[in-house]
Enzyme design. Structure first.
Site, PDB file in Angstrom:
ATOM      1  CB  SER A  17     -11.195  -4.344   8.731  1.00  0.00           C
ATOM      2  OG  SER A  17     -12.262  -3.452   8.621  1.00  0.00           O
TER       3      SER A  17
ATOM      4  CD  GLU B 213      -8.397  -1.734  10.765  1.00  0.00           C
ATOM      5  OE1 GLU B 213      -8.562  -0.504  10.785  1.00  0.00           O
ATOM      6  OE2 GLU B 213      -8.443  -2.413   9.730  1.00  0.00           O
TER       7      GLU B 213
ATOM      8  NE  ARG C 227      -3.683  -2.280   2.336  1.00  0.00           N
ATOM      9  CZ  ARG C 227      -4.618  -2.557   3.227  1.00  0.00           C
ATOM     10  NH1 ARG C 227      -4.867  -1.695   4.204  1.00  0.00           N
ATOM     11  NH2 ARG C 227      -5.301  -3.682   3.151  1.00  0.00           N
TER      12      ARG C 227
ATOM     13  NE  ARG D  94      -1.078   4.293   9.259  1.00  0.00           N
ATOM     14  CZ  ARG D  94      -2.391   4.078   9.119  1.00  0.00           C
ATOM     15  NH1 ARG D  94      -2.898   3.862   7.932  1.00  0.00           N
ATOM     16  NH2 ARG D  94      -3.178   4.103  10.169  1.00  0.00           N
TER      17      ARG D  94
ATOM     18  NE  ARG E 188      -1.686  -2.135  11.604  1.00  0.00           N
ATOM     19  CZ  ARG E 188      -2.591  -1.216  11.284  1.00  0.00           C
ATOM     20  NH1 ARG E 188      -3.850  -1.350  11.692  1.00  0.00           N
ATOM     21  NH2 ARG E 188      -2.253  -0.164  10.560  1.00  0.00           N
TER      22      ARG E 188
END
Length: 422
Positions: free
Chosen positions: A351, A348, A261, A276, A390
């Site tokens: 999701s 998070e 990403r 991230r 994560r």
RNA sequence: GGAGAGAUGGCAGAGUGGUCGAAUGCGCCUGACUCGAAAUCAGGUUAUGGGGUGACUCAUACGGGGGUUCAAAUCCCUCUCUCUCCGCCA
């Protein structure tokens, strides 16, 4: 993509629901594009019907060896008009589709209404938050243990890349292995998929056309290829242009992939650490099912992700996103958030979303019930099971000890070959 | 990288300019026969879009795109994919 017929018939309620998502539907543009498109289709089709009829007559005359010159002359004119109309038809079709493809999915009626993440609703909490007086963050722990190296990664790839070393790399691998095996044992069918996909695949899941800036793009020859931002993209698209049998549903897949990403919109957020990244690992759960079974499937999928956190004994919270925080393609989403001691908050880690037939309509995913006249669009769902990086962060932080070591979660010890990282 | 062959309905496989949404076989569905089943026989069996309350009707689609033609599964161009052989490579 939304159903054009629904918009045509129930425009007002669609507008209201989209407003809850912070989207302002341009009603006039829709009406204009929709009418234009249908008008030109009608016109072109009646001309084509005429052409077919005359062609038929020409064929008959030729067969009986008579002259058809007068008809052929007539056809010349019709042919020209058809060509012009076809060009217009294509244009109208593209404009209409382009308009619709920028419209987000409608929130499900059960999704709480709210304008941003402050409207999200906590559903449950699980686990005990570890009591650590002065917690180190994962950057400090990882660097001190010599298992994470941010500086050298920056040297070769720039910001937001990381090198894992020794037991760090092995821990990441252990998690991938663990997640996959847990999911497979629960009946999710493993896929190992391409990491580069064609444009229409990214369109099918809804990242394109609106979110091109979040994606890494390359090409082969003249065709653009995108690095997948999530396994959702290749996996959701595998049944495109097929019609599945209703009896085969639900179909449940899990897939491990790296994810890429560019996250252009998030500069300044989580700049430090492994939270991230431009490249990260994820095991994804993707389900295909019928409209009737879909809501239960969302719960099933979310529970599957939760059991992974529970097996690792990581404290987490389940949150239901409100309309304003919902993703573009989603109609209902549960986020799972894991406790990070250094940040003293939940972050998070999965999701889990139910897309209704929104993605299916874009990607042309269908099923047919036995005895049904027409095929219907599938309902698609997906969620992380889980984000690997994560999870590694959460383990380093939640399992840190006063003496600076990190205890290895029980379920990973066999694979890791040790109980403790020091 | 070089040379060649292909791509047609759920599958197999005909079709080289009009009568082809497409023969035939298999599969599947319905019916007949049967106590039931098999076999046999008869009929049916693509999708998308437009119009219509509907019965229905029109259009489009033979890998994708473009072209020739009054008319294209069929002719031409181009792209993609698959297969075979050679080379190279993990």
């Amino acid at each position: 993509m939304l159903d054009a017929v629904l918009l045509r018939q129930d425009l007002e309620s669609v507008v209201t629901k989209l407003a809850h998502k912070g989207f302002n539907l341009d009603v006039e543009s829709f009406a204009r594009l929709d009418t234009e498109r249908r008008q030109i289709i009608s016109e072109a089709e009646s001309l084509k019907a005429q052409r077919n009829k005359i062609s038929e007559e020409v064929a008959q005359l030729k067969r009986s060896k008579e002259s058809a010159d007068h008809l052929i002359e007539q056809q010349h004119k019709v042919g020209g008009r058809i060509k012009a109309l076809e060009a217009g038809e294509k244009e109208a079709e593209i404009a209409f589709r382009d308009f619709l493809s920028h419209v987000p999915n409608i929130p499900h009626s059960s999704t709480p209404i709210g304008s941003d993440e402050s409207g999200n609703i906590e559903i449950k909490r699980w686990g005990n938050i570890p009591e650590i007086d002065t917690p180190e963050d994962h950057v400090e722990i990882g660097t001190r243990l010599g298992i994470i190296d941010f500086d050298r990664a920056a040297k070769i790839s720039g910001a937001r890349f990381t090198i894992l070393k020794g037991m760090g790399a092995k821990l990441e691998r252990a998690l991938i292995h663990f997640f996959l095996n847990q999911n497979i044992d629960a009946g999710w069918h493993e896929l190992l998929v391409p990491y580069l996909v064609l444009q229409n695949a990214v369109y099918g899941t809804g990242q394109l056309p609106k979110f091109e800036h979040d994606l890494f793009k390359t090409h082969r020859g003249g065709d653009p290829l995108y690095l997948i931002p999530t396994a959702e993209v290749p996996v959701t698209n595998i049944y495109r242009d097929e019609i599945l049998q209703a009896e085969s549903l639900p179909i449940r897949h899990c897939a491990f992939t790296p994810c890429f990403r560019s996250e252009a919109g998030s500069y300044g957020k989580d700049t430090k650490g492994y939270i991230r990244q431009h490249q990260f690992h994820k095991v994804e759960l993707v389900a295909f099912t019928t409209a009737e079974k879909a809501e239960a499937e969302l719960e099933y999928l979310t529970r599957q992700a939760e059991t992974l956190l529970e097996a690792l004994d990581l404290p987490y919270m389940r949150v239901e996103l409100c309309t304003g925080d919902l993703g573009f393609s989603s109609q209902k989403t549960f986020d799972l958030e894991v406790w990070l001691p250094s940040q003293k908050c939940y972050r998070e880690i999965s999701s889990c979303s139910w897309f209704g037939d929104f993605q299916a309509r874009r990607a042309n995913l269908k099923y047919k019930a036995k005895g049904a006249k027409k095929p219907e669009f599938l309902h698609t769902l997906n969620g992380s099971g889980l984000a690997v990086g994560r999870t590694l962060v959460a383990i380093l932080e939640c399992y840190q000890q006063k003496d600076g070591t990190v205890v290895v979660p029980k379920v990973l010890r066999d694979f890791m070959g040790t109980d403790i990282l020091r």
